[in-house]
Design an enzyme around this catalytic site. Structure first.
Site, short mmCIF file in Angstrom:
data_model
loop_
_atom_site.label_atom_id
_atom_site.label_comp_id
_atom_site.label_asym_id
_atom_site.label_seq_id
_atom_site.Cartn_x
_atom_site.Cartn_y
_atom_site.Cartn_z
N CYS A 21 5.54 -46.30 34.39
CA CYS A 21 4.66 -45.34 33.37
C CYS A 21 5.73 -45.18 32.33
O CYS A 21 6.78 -44.75 32.32
CB CYS A 21 4.77 -44.11 34.18
SG CYS A 21 4.37 -42.52 33.15
N CYS A 76 6.91 -41.77 31.35
CA CYS A 76 7.76 -41.22 32.14
C CYS A 76 9.07 -41.54 31.71
O CYS A 76 10.24 -40.85 31.82
CB CYS A 76 7.64 -41.80 33.71
SG CYS A 76 5.90 -41.21 34.52
#
Length: 103
Positions: free
Chosen positions: A28, A31
Site C-alpha cells: 500500500c 501506507c
C-alpha cells in the site's frame, strides 16, 4: 513501535491504555507514506500511549474484527474500546489531536 499480531494486540488492548494502531500493508503506497509519521509518533508518545501497527495481510482476523475496509486506517483505543478512527493519509496533527486530548 510495536508490530502487533492477534495475541500481542489483545494483550495490549486488555491493559486499557491509550493505543493508536495503524492498519496497513506492504503493498500500500499511502501506507508507506504514513509510516514515518507513525514511527515519529511512537517515539514522541513513548510512555504516554501505545503506538503500533497491524499488517492486514498477516492479521486478517483483526482487520475483519474492526471493520477495516481501506488502508491505511488508524484506530485509537482507550480502556479497551475504540474511541476514534482516521482513514487515509492525514497530517500528523490529525493524530496528535486525538492523542493529546485522550492522555
Amino acid at each position: 513501535m510495536t508490530h502487533f499480531n492477534k495475541e500481542s494486540f489483545d494483550k495490549a488492548l486488555d491493559q486499557g491504555k491509550l493505543m493508536m494502531v495503524d492498519f496497513w500493508a506492504d503493498w500500500c503506497g499511502p501506507c508507506r507514506m504514513l509510516g514515518p509519521v507513525i514511527e515519529d509518533l511512537a517515539d514522541r508518545y513513548e510512555g504516554k500511549a501505545v503506538v503500533g501497527k497491524v499488517n492486514v495481510d498477516d492479521e486478517q482476523e483483526l482487520a475483519i474484527r474492526y471493520g477495516v475496509m481501506s488502508i491505511p486506517t488508524v484506530i485509537f483505543f482507550k480502556d479497551g474500546k475504540e474511541i476514534n478512527r482516521k482513514v487515509g493519509v492525514m497530517p500528523e496533527s490529525a493524530f496528535t489531536e486525538v492523542l493529546d486530548k485522550e492522555q
